[in-house]
Design a protein around this motif. Sequence first.
Motif, mmCIF file in Angstrom:
data_model
loop_
_atom_site.group_PDB
_atom_site.id
_atom_site.type_symbol
_atom_site.label_atom_id
_atom_site.label_comp_id
_atom_site.label_asym_id
_atom_site.label_seq_id
_atom_site.Cartn_x
_atom_site.Cartn_y
_atom_site.Cartn_z
ATOM 1 N N LEU A 1 3.689 -0.094 -12.791
ATOM 2 C CA LEU A 1 3.309 -0.043 -11.002
ATOM 3 C C LEU A 1 2.394 -1.157 -10.501
ATOM 4 O O LEU A 1 1.815 -1.593 -9.996
ATOM 5 C CB LEU A 1 2.678 0.860 -10.799
ATOM 6 C CG LEU A 1 4.089 2.334 -10.229
ATOM 7 C CD1 LEU A 1 3.470 3.872 -10.207
ATOM 8 C CD2 LEU A 1 4.666 1.968 -9.125
ATOM 9 N N SER A 2 1.213 -0.767 -11.751
ATOM 10 C CA SER A 2 0.070 -2.477 -11.757
ATOM 11 C C SER A 2 0.501 -3.799 -11.429
ATOM 12 O O SER A 2 -0.630 -4.412 -11.452
ATOM 13 C CB SER A 2 -1.210 -1.911 -13.131
ATOM 14 O OG SER A 2 -0.295 -2.450 -13.641
ATOM 15 N N TYR A 3 2.216 -4.068 -12.121
ATOM 16 C CA TYR A 3 2.119 -5.289 -11.588
ATOM 17 C C TYR A 3 3.838 -5.721 -10.500
ATOM 18 O O TYR A 3 3.993 -7.045 -10.190
ATOM 19 C CB TYR A 3 3.157 -6.085 -13.198
ATOM 20 C CG TYR A 3 2.488 -5.627 -14.509
ATOM 21 C CD1 TYR A 3 1.567 -7.213 -13.889
ATOM 22 C CD2 TYR A 3 2.113 -5.157 -14.932
ATOM 23 C CE1 TYR A 3 0.793 -8.027 -15.428
ATOM 24 C CE2 TYR A 3 1.230 -5.363 -16.043
ATOM 25 C CZ TYR A 3 0.390 -7.161 -16.166
ATOM 26 O OH TYR A 3 -0.610 -7.504 -17.229
ATOM 27 N N MET A 4 3.593 -4.509 -9.609
ATOM 28 C CA MET A 4 3.650 -4.472 -8.632
ATOM 29 C C MET A 4 3.256 -4.759 -7.326
ATOM 30 O O MET A 4 3.085 -3.863 -6.313
ATOM 31 C CB MET A 4 4.732 -3.288 -8.203
ATOM 32 C CG MET A 4 5.890 -2.816 -9.511
ATOM 33 S SD MET A 4 6.619 -1.263 -9.966
ATOM 34 C CE MET A 4 7.947 -1.705 -8.128
ATOM 35 N N LYS A 5 2.773 -6.197 -6.655
ATOM 36 C CA LYS A 5 1.459 -6.250 -6.238
ATOM 37 C C LYS A 5 2.131 -7.358 -5.048
ATOM 38 O O LYS A 5 1.278 -6.938 -4.099
ATOM 39 C CB LYS A 5 1.133 -7.098 -6.729
ATOM 40 C CG LYS A 5 0.157 -6.026 -7.737
ATOM 41 C CD LYS A 5 -1.010 -7.206 -8.868
ATOM 42 C CE LYS A 5 -2.135 -6.374 -9.881
ATOM 43 N NZ LYS A 5 -2.927 -6.984 -10.683
ATOM 44 N N GLN A 6 3.080 -7.528 -5.135
ATOM 45 C CA GLN A 6 3.388 -8.200 -4.244
ATOM 46 C C GLN A 6 4.617 -7.692 -3.254
ATOM 47 O O GLN A 6 5.747 -7.292 -3.847
ATOM 48 C CB GLN A 6 3.568 -9.916 -4.391
ATOM 49 C CG GLN A 6 2.562 -9.935 -4.630
ATOM 50 C CD GLN A 6 2.829 -11.931 -5.444
ATOM 51 O OE1 GLN A 6 4.055 -12.389 -5.632
ATOM 52 N NE2 GLN A 6 1.938 -12.162 -5.963
ATOM 53 N N PRO B 1 2.980 -10.656 -11.401
ATOM 54 C CA PRO B 1 4.010 -9.875 -10.382
ATOM 55 C C PRO B 1 4.681 -9.918 -10.217
ATOM 56 O O PRO B 1 5.629 -10.726 -9.980
ATOM 57 C CB PRO B 1 2.876 -10.150 -9.624
ATOM 58 C CG PRO B 1 1.691 -11.153 -10.094
ATOM 59 C CD PRO B 1 2.244 -11.959 -11.125
ATOM 60 N N PHE B 2 5.704 -8.896 -10.004
ATOM 61 C CA PHE B 2 7.141 -8.469 -9.600
ATOM 62 C C PHE B 2 6.960 -8.453 -7.961
ATOM 63 O O PHE B 2 6.312 -7.560 -7.611
ATOM 64 C CB PHE B 2 8.086 -6.866 -10.437
ATOM 65 C CG PHE B 2 8.380 -6.992 -9.043
ATOM 66 C CD1 PHE B 2 10.115 -7.914 -9.617
ATOM 67 C CD2 PHE B 2 9.222 -5.516 -8.567
ATOM 68 C CE1 PHE B 2 10.748 -8.160 -9.131
ATOM 69 C CE2 PHE B 2 10.302 -5.707 -8.806
ATOM 70 C CZ PHE B 2 11.393 -6.862 -8.701
ATOM 71 N N ASP B 3 7.297 -9.229 -7.579
ATOM 72 C CA ASP B 3 6.873 -9.368 -6.111
ATOM 73 C C ASP B 3 8.461 -8.182 -5.249
ATOM 74 O O ASP B 3 8.861 -8.294 -4.027
ATOM 75 C CB ASP B 3 7.660 -10.403 -5.085
ATOM 76 C CG ASP B 3 8.728 -11.540 -5.644
ATOM 77 O OD1 ASP B 3 9.736 -10.823 -6.313
ATOM 78 O OD2 ASP B 3 8.949 -12.429 -5.549
#
Length: 195
Positions: free
Chosen positions: A40-45, A1-3
Amino acid sequence: PFDGEVKKYPQFRREWLADIAADDAKTIFTTDAKKISFILSYMKQGTAATWAQNYYEAITDVTGAITFKDSLRAFLKKLNLSFEDAGQKERAYAEWAEMRQWKSDASGFFANFEIKMAQAGISTTDINVVLPQVKRAINPDVQAAVIRNPVKPRTYNELKAFVIAADANERELAELCHRNRPAFIPPPRRLPPAP
């Protein structure tokens, strides 16, 4: 995930670009909406999660239906404006302009040269900028070989291939000279005068 941390954005971008590019048959990522949703699914933090939430809210109507309005290109422009390091290109250009081959072999030099060139947003087709920089950056012996070469390289790839070959020749010649150098023979000792 990308923070959302700016220094992590290039790695995040490389990862999702690779994932999307790996879908050769275009069976998974068939539309821009699917590609955007995947990113967008990896932008969770952190700030990335807030950014993704705001993006989803902007494309969701009162009934909860999501309508992707942006093309992938427009979405990436928004993403880049939000997370790219604003001064990264300028710093990369300055580092690229100062690069020198020094003791590295030409292949290793070109690998680093091309990374900095890409970070600076410079294309190998911009020969009026790239070719003079390559000639300044390579070792003097290889520069001399480029100058002496009767066939002048016209493209970046031609110059790169010639420099790699010339560098290999120079290294082989240096190794031969080193191996064939006579061993050090100490001068004869002077005997003290006879009494």
